[in-house]
Each structure stands twice: as structure tokens, then as C-alpha cells.
Design an enzyme around this catalytic site. Structure first.
Site, PDB file in Angstrom:
ATOM      1  N   LYS A 114       0.856  -1.197   0.000  1.00 26.35           N
ATOM      2  CA  LYS A 114       0.000   0.000   0.000  1.00 26.35           C
ATOM      3  C   LYS A 114       0.890   1.246   0.000  1.00 26.35           C
ATOM      4  O   LYS A 114       1.864   1.311   0.749  1.00 26.35           O
ATOM      5  CB  LYS A 114      -0.940   0.017   1.213  1.00 26.35           C
ATOM      6  CG  LYS A 114      -1.807   1.272   1.280  1.00 26.35           C
ATOM      7  CD  LYS A 114      -2.960   1.132   2.243  1.00 26.35           C
ATOM      8  CE  LYS A 114      -2.602   1.298   3.690  1.00 26.35           C
ATOM      9  NZ  LYS A 114      -2.008   2.606   4.053  1.00 26.35           N
ATOM     10  N   GLU A 116       0.682   5.623  -0.041  1.00 24.59           N
ATOM     11  CA  GLU A 116      -0.177   6.779   0.226  1.00 24.59           C
ATOM     12  C   GLU A 116       0.016   7.851  -0.847  1.00 24.59           C
ATOM     13  O   GLU A 116       1.153   8.148  -1.230  1.00 24.59           O
ATOM     14  CB  GLU A 116       0.147   7.384   1.597  1.00 24.59           C
ATOM     15  CG  GLU A 116      -0.171   6.442   2.746  1.00 24.59           C
ATOM     16  CD  GLU A 116       0.053   7.080   4.110  1.00 24.59           C
ATOM     17  OE1 GLU A 116       0.284   8.307   4.177  1.00 24.59           O
ATOM     18  OE2 GLU A 116      -0.002   6.343   5.094  1.00 24.59           O
ATOM     19  N   GLU A 183      -9.382   7.473   3.612  1.00 20.31           N
ATOM     20  CA  GLU A 183      -9.328   7.748   5.055  1.00 20.31           C
ATOM     21  C   GLU A 183      -9.753   9.183   5.373  1.00 20.31           C
ATOM     22  O   GLU A 183      -9.348  10.135   4.684  1.00 20.31           O
ATOM     23  CB  GLU A 183      -7.896   7.521   5.573  1.00 20.31           C
ATOM     24  CG  GLU A 183      -7.758   7.852   7.054  1.00 20.31           C
ATOM     25  CD  GLU A 183      -6.487   7.327   7.701  1.00 20.31           C
ATOM     26  OE1 GLU A 183      -5.666   6.671   7.025  1.00 20.31           O
ATOM     27  OE2 GLU A 183      -6.337   7.583   8.922  1.00 20.31           O
TER      28      GLU A 183
HETATM   29  O1  KIV Z   1      -1.060   2.352   8.740  1.00 16.60           O
HETATM   30  C1  KIV Z   1      -2.255   2.053   8.824  1.00 16.60           C
HETATM   31  O2  KIV Z   1      -2.716   1.434   9.799  1.00 16.60           O
HETATM   32  C2  KIV Z   1      -3.148   2.459   7.753  1.00 16.60           C
HETATM   33  C3  KIV Z   1      -4.609   2.306   7.990  1.00 16.60           C
HETATM   34  C4  KIV Z   1      -5.065   3.310   8.957  1.00 16.60           C
HETATM   35  C5  KIV Z   1      -5.397   2.338   6.742  1.00 16.60           C
HETATM   36  O3  KIV Z   1      -2.712   2.931   6.756  1.00 16.60           O
END
Ligand code: KIV
Length: 265
Positions: A114, A116, A183
Site C-alpha cells: 500500500k 499513500e 481515510e
Molecule cells: O497504517 C495504517 O494502519 C493504515 C490504515 C489506517 C489504513 O494505513
């Protein structure tokens, strides 16, 4: 019978279907329990704040993500394991992102990463996806930009902000991400993004308009120091732990612990 892990393609195919269930996970033991109920487990860089008491996620390093990523992969059997790329490991160039992505995947065995950001990192997302790395996006209140936002504040409240977050979502989808965390945005914006995109949206503090939800596991269990207002607490594990630690301390002080002959069954 070998249990097959949920795949990236299966998560993508859940758009508009049964809501996608997800929690963060940092330890093998927690992962093993959450695995029975979650479609994917996220080894979030929130590990820095939740487990190590950091104020933000900015100091989290790849080595930390790898240690916790390995634990979660080992502790789980069926959920897709997604790992956060930490701050500073992908923003410089697509090539830097690819090198670090390969390192994280090889070391942990996770199924996806993931990242950002929206339009700003869409070229990098495309570069990774074209080279076989499944990417989950993350837009809205992206914690790695907390200094730029001036704190953990809801995003997209005015028309300009909302439009630019929607464009972020579209750019990340066009770059080939299989799902998108949204988010800390207002409900109308979460609903709009979910409606416009063909990939599933996973909300956190973004209402039930999304295709699924993720929560930080310690927040919903009631063991976090700071719990965001939107989190529903499903248990008061902190209170249970407090009681257990108190009883333990009382036992030790009363010398109620096993003698040498009783230990190691
Ligand atoms: O780091 C994390 O826990 C996240 C979630 C809040 C989506 O990115």
C-alpha cells in the site's frame, strides 16, 4: 487441505458486493485470530504509533515493516496480507519505489503493498503494477502527510479539496491499483468516490458508503492510547488486561507462584 489465500483479484472483484472486512495486524498471534474473519490484513505503518509509541508514522523504517510483515504472514493462512511502504521509500522516483517494493515483498512474502497519495504518485503506482507488484492506494487523510495537513484532520471538506481527492482516486485507479483506502473524508465524498471508481474503496473514518472498512485493531479492541472518534470499540481488552496484571501482581506479592518442581509441564 491447503487453505488458499484470498487473492488481489478476488478483492478487486468484490466491488459493490459483500463488504470487504479488514483490520491492521502487527503480531502473529493477533493475525491468527483476525485471519478467521478478515479478507485482508494490513501491516500498517501505524505499527510505529500503536506498538512503538511514536507520534507519527514518519520514522518507521523498512526493517520494522519487514519484522512485523513476516510475523503477520506466518500467523495468518487465508487473508491477503498487504504491507505499507514506509515514508521515504517510494516518493523519490518509480525506480526507488520498485527497488524498495521488491525488497519488502521478498523479505516478508506479503501479497500486496500500500502506498499513500494520489495524482502525485500515480506514475510510481503504474510503474510498480506494470512490473508485477499489486498496489493498494490510500487517499484522503494520508498519515504520512500529517505535517503538510497540520495534524490528523478530516480532508475534503470544501469543494476544491473534495475535487482534488476525487481526482486522486481516479488517478490511482487509472494507474492500476486493485483497491483504494479512503481515510478521514466526509461521507458525501466517500460515496462519490465509491460511485465513480470501479475498484473497491476501503473506508477508515469515511462512513459506510465505501465497499469495505479497515480499522486499527488496537483501537477497536480498546487498547490504544488515542482512539479516533469514529472508531466503534468492540471490546474493552485494556480493562481486561488491567485486571489480569493487577491479579498477577497481587499473586506475586503474596508469593503465589509455582515452586521449581511444578514448572515446565
Ligand atoms: O497504517 C495504517 O494502519 C493504515 C490504515 C489506517 C489504513 O494505513
Amino acid at each position: 487441505m491447503t487453505i488458499q489465500r484470498i487473492t488481489v483479484a478476488q478483492i478487486k472483484a468484490r466491488k459493490g458486493g459483500n463488504p470487504i472486512v479488514s483490520l491492521t495486524a502487527y503480531h502473529a498471534a493477533f493475525a491468527a485470530i483476525a485471519d478467521n474473519y478478515c479478507d485482508f490484513l494490513l501491516v500498517g505503518d501505524s505499527v510505529g504509533m500503536v506498538v512503538y509509541g511514536m507520534d507519527t508514522t514518519l520514522s518507521v523504517k523498512s526493517e520494522l515493516m519487514i519484522a512485523h510483515g513476516k510475523a503477520v504472514v506466518q500467523g495468518s493462512k487465508q487473508a491477503l496480507v498487504v504491507l505499507d511502504m514506509p515514508f521515504g521509500t517510494y516518493e523519490e522516483s518509480p525506480e526507488q519505489a520498485f527497488r524498495n517494493a521488491v525488497y519488502l515483498i521478498k523479505e516478508t512474502g506479503c501479497g500486496a503493498l500500500k502506498l499513500e497519495g494520489g495524482v502525485r504518485i500515480s506514475r510510481t503506482v503504474r510503474f510498480l503494477v506494470e512490473r508485477g507488484i499489486p498496489v493498494m492506494g490510500h487517499i484522503g487523510l494520508t498519515p504520512q502527510m500529517v505535517k503538510g495537513f497540520g495534524g490528523f484532520k478530516i480532508q475534503g471538506k470544501d469543494a476544491f479539496g473534495a475535487k482534488s481527492i476525487e481526482e486522486d482516486g481516479m488517478a490511482i485507479e487509472a494507474a492500476g491499483a486493485f483497491a483504494l483506502v479512503v481515510e478521514g473524508v466526509v461521507e458525501s465524498l466517500a460515496a462519490r468516490i465509491t460511485d465513480v471508481l470501479k475498484i473497491p474503496t476501503i473506508g477508515i473514518g469515511a462512513s459506510s458508503a465505501c465497499d469495505g472498512q479497515i480499522l486499527v485493531v488496537e483501537d477497536m479492541l480498546g487498547i490504544s492510547r488515542f482512539v479516533p472518534k469514529f472508531v466503534r470499540r468492540y471490546a474493552s481488552v485494556g480493562t481486561i488486561m488491567d485486571e489480569a496484571f493487577k491479579n498477577y501482581a497481587n499473586d506475586v506479592r503474596a508469593r503465589k507462584f509455582p515452586s521449581g518442581s511444578e514448572i515446565y509441564r
